[in-house]
Write a protein that holds these residues in place. Structure first.
Motif, PDB file in Angstrom:
ATOM      1  N   PRO A   1      39.943  -6.777  83.865  1.00 17.55           N
ATOM      2  CA  PRO A   1      41.173  -6.518  84.632  1.00 17.55           C
ATOM      3  C   PRO A   1      42.380  -6.211  83.748  1.00 17.55           C
ATOM      4  O   PRO A   1      43.153  -5.303  84.038  1.00 17.55           O
ATOM      5  N   ILE A   2      42.542  -6.947  82.633  1.00 16.66           N
ATOM      6  CA  ILE A   2      43.692  -6.675  81.758  1.00 16.66           C
ATOM      7  C   ILE A   2      43.532  -5.317  81.081  1.00 16.66           C
ATOM      8  O   ILE A   2      44.494  -4.586  80.869  1.00 16.66           O
ATOM      9  N   GLY A   3      42.294  -4.950  80.746  1.00 17.72           N
ATOM     10  CA  GLY A   3      42.045  -3.644  80.151  1.00 17.72           C
ATOM     11  C   GLY A   3      42.333  -2.506  81.111  1.00 17.72           C
ATOM     12  O   GLY A   3      42.928  -1.488  80.725  1.00 17.72           O
ATOM     13  N   LYS A   4      41.936  -2.668  82.369  1.00 18.49           N
ATOM     14  CA  LYS A   4      42.221  -1.651  83.386  1.00 18.49           C
ATOM     15  C   LYS A   4      43.722  -1.487  83.589  1.00 18.49           C
ATOM     16  O   LYS A   4      44.238  -0.373  83.658  1.00 18.49           O
ATOM     17  N   ALA A   5      44.430  -2.610  83.672  1.00 15.25           N
ATOM     18  CA  ALA A   5      45.884  -2.567  83.863  1.00 15.25           C
ATOM     19  C   ALA A   5      46.557  -1.879  82.673  1.00 15.25           C
ATOM     20  O   ALA A   5      47.496  -1.087  82.851  1.00 15.25           O
ATOM     21  N   PHE A   6      46.074  -2.171  81.484  1.00 11.21           N
ATOM     22  CA  PHE A   6      46.615  -1.540  80.291  1.00 11.21           C
ATOM     23  C   PHE A   6      46.426  -0.024  80.359  1.00 11.21           C
ATOM     24  O   PHE A   6      47.376   0.742  80.156  1.00 11.21           O
ATOM     25  N   LEU A   7      45.217   0.431  80.656  1.00  9.45           N
ATOM     26  CA  LEU A   7      44.964   1.874  80.733  1.00  9.45           C
ATOM     27  C   LEU A   7      45.814   2.538  81.810  1.00  9.45           C
ATOM     28  O   LEU A   7      46.345   3.634  81.613  1.00  9.45           O
TER      29      LEU A   7
END
Length: 101
Positions: free
Chosen positions: A70-76
């Protein structure tokens, strides 16, 4: 997935919760506060084998790759050029793309 194996269950529990993501190796735009905490986790991972060697406790750790969390998706999603950012983030992955957790 982070893999930590050592001869002490308590130490294994502590280290498995404190290992860094890819940001423990390099900084990324828009991840200022997240990056230093991962550098600290990386430092713990490198200090633990030295610190516990005298107690005959062996510590081994494998650093995770970029994973679609989830944090990776939000970052992208927060980046102006999502495709370029994804290419940079996944460049060090052994297989193309982002693995699922």
């Amino acid at each position: 997935m982070v893999s930590v194996k050592c001869q002490s269950n308590k130490l294994e529990e502590i280290l498995s919760k404190n290992l860094p993501s890819t940001t423990g190796f390099r900084g990324f735009e828009n991840l200022g506060p997240y990056t230093p905490s991962n550098f600290a986790g990386r430092g713990m991972k490198h200090a633990a084998p030295v610190e516990y060697a005298s107690k005959n406790i062996r510590v081994n750790a494998i650093d995770p790759t970029s994973v679609e969390t989830p944090i990776g998706k939000a970052f992208l999603e927060s980046m102006p050029d999502k495709e370029l950012t994804k290419a940079v983030v996944t460049a060090s992955n052994a297989l193309p793309g982002l693995p699922q957790p």
